[in-house]
Enzyme design. Structure first.
Site, PDB file in Angstrom:
ATOM      1  CE1 TYR A  66      11.058 -56.535  18.807  1.00 41.06           C
ATOM      2  CE2 TYR A  66      11.377 -56.741  21.172  1.00 41.06           C
ATOM      3  CZ  TYR A  66      10.721 -57.116  20.020  1.00 41.06           C
ATOM      4  OH  TYR A  66       9.744 -58.064  20.083  1.00 41.06           O
TER       5      TYR A  66
ATOM      6  CG  HIS B  12       3.861 -55.091  14.007  1.00 39.60           C
ATOM      7  ND1 HIS B  12       3.016 -55.499  15.016  1.00 39.60           N
ATOM      8  CD2 HIS B  12       4.871 -54.432  14.630  1.00 39.60           C
ATOM      9  CE1 HIS B  12       3.484 -55.106  16.185  1.00 39.60           C
ATOM     10  NE2 HIS B  12       4.610 -54.445  15.992  1.00 39.60           N
TER      11      HIS B  12
ATOM     12  CG  ASP C 291       3.224 -54.011  20.340  1.00 38.48           C
ATOM     13  OD1 ASP C 291       3.856 -53.394  21.200  1.00 38.48           O
ATOM     14  OD2 ASP C 291       3.713 -54.319  19.233  1.00 38.48           O
TER      15      ASP C 291
END
Length: 336
Positions: A286, A195, A15
């Site tokens: 997102y 997460h 990420d």
């Protein structure tokens, strides 16, 4: 320490890749992965920010081949498990097999929160070749607790080893996290993970809420490096969990040193909650859309906040980065 073991899944090299425009070098990966392995994290995830095979026009090209990065990590990871992310439709079973040959032993198969069925074959194949397989439900704020349970059971039936909920937009509050994690703990036989993104400043709080609801796998990154305003900051998370009496198995001082001495010098900018990042969480967009939105806003002379709000209204999900340009163009035409 008398509370349950919490497994720390470090995603600095996955990420975190979003925040450095997918530019990690093999040498940097080796240093970061080696440091994380020594301090005792459970899983170290390495791949393009959008998972294996994510390097593309749509998601941004990696500066170095990601299989080279996985190989570099595999050289130094001796205690932790080496993991990758796979989004069906971006990564394939063939890509998964190549990652496995290069040392990955864990795959997290990531789908939209209502589309677990597209990941069944990937979970099943991962188990067939001896990997730990995780069902990873993205954009979990867009699914009711009942819908999330339904989708988690699909992954459970496919053979997943645990279920990971992702607040991909950094939209949830602690109550929303508790509702979603609790229903899984009460109705599944599998461990649950969580997460978080820090777009509303709640990443650590939401991660603690997940732990208190029974989650035993928590995602984090050094310095919070990640898409949008970043992820749960690993050093802070471990400090809080230690204070609360949970066993992470992590050398806290050593983790702080990895973050400060190895990861921080690689960062291209401080990981802060700026206005566009805040808008991601507010609009429920997102988190990896952020840099693409900046570029589209500059190209079409728009306020990035307007693009993000429109993306939220249209309920865009991970994998639809190409639509950001369409939305920006449409807004620019409306402004004429």
């Amino acid at each position: 320490m008398n509370k349950q073991k919490i497994n720390i899944v470090d995603m600095t090299l996955r990420d975190g890749s979003h925040a450095v425009s997918h530019s990690f070098s093999p040498e940097q990966v080796e240093k970061v992965a080696g440091g994380l392995d020594k301090v005792g994290v459970s899983i170290i995830e390495v791949s393009h920010g959008d998972g294996i095979a994510g390097s593309s026009v749509n998601y941004g090209f990696s500066k170095y081949p990601e299989m080279d990065l996985i190989k570099s990590a595999n050289k130094v990871v001796k205690n932790a498990k080496l993991g990758v992310l796979l989004i069906p439709g971006i990564g394939t079973i063939q890509d998964l097999e190549e990652a496995h040959r290069n040392g990955a032993s864990v795959v997290r198969v990531a789908t939209h929160v209502t589309e677990a069925d597209v990941g069944i074959q990937h979970i099943e194949h991962a188990k067939k070749i001896g990997m730990t397989a995780v069902g990873f439900l993205m954009m979990s704020h867009m699914g009711s607790p009942e819908k999330i349970l339904e989708q988690a059971k699909i992954f459970e039936s496919a053979g997943a080893d645990y279920i990971n909920l992702a607040d991909s937009a950094g939209y949830l509050t602690p109550d929303g996290v508790k509702e979603r994690v609790s229903i899984l703990k009460e109705n599944l036989s599998l461990p649950v993970g969580f997460h978080s993104h820090n777009n509303l400043g709640l990443a650590v709080a939401n991660s603690i809420a997940a732990v208190e609801s029974g989650a035993t796998y928590i995602d984090a990154t050094c310095r919070g490096l990640g898409a949008g305003a970043g992820n749960t900051q690993n050093e802070v998370l471990c400090a809080v969990l230690n204070r609360m009496g949970y066993d992470t198995g992590v050398d806290f001082y050593g983790l702080m040193d990895v973050a400060e001495e190895i990861v921080e010098p690689i960062m291209q900018r401080p990981q802060v909650i700026n206005t566009p990042s805040l808008m991601l969480g507010y609009a429920g967009v997102y988190s990896s859309f952020l840099l693409h939105t900046y570029k589209a806003a500059e190209r079409f002379n728009l306020n990035p906040r307007d693009i993000l709000v429109e993306l939220g209204k249209r309920k865009m999900v991970g994998g639809q980065e190409d639509m950001i340009i369409d939305v920006a163009y449409s807004l620019s035409q409306q402004n004429k």
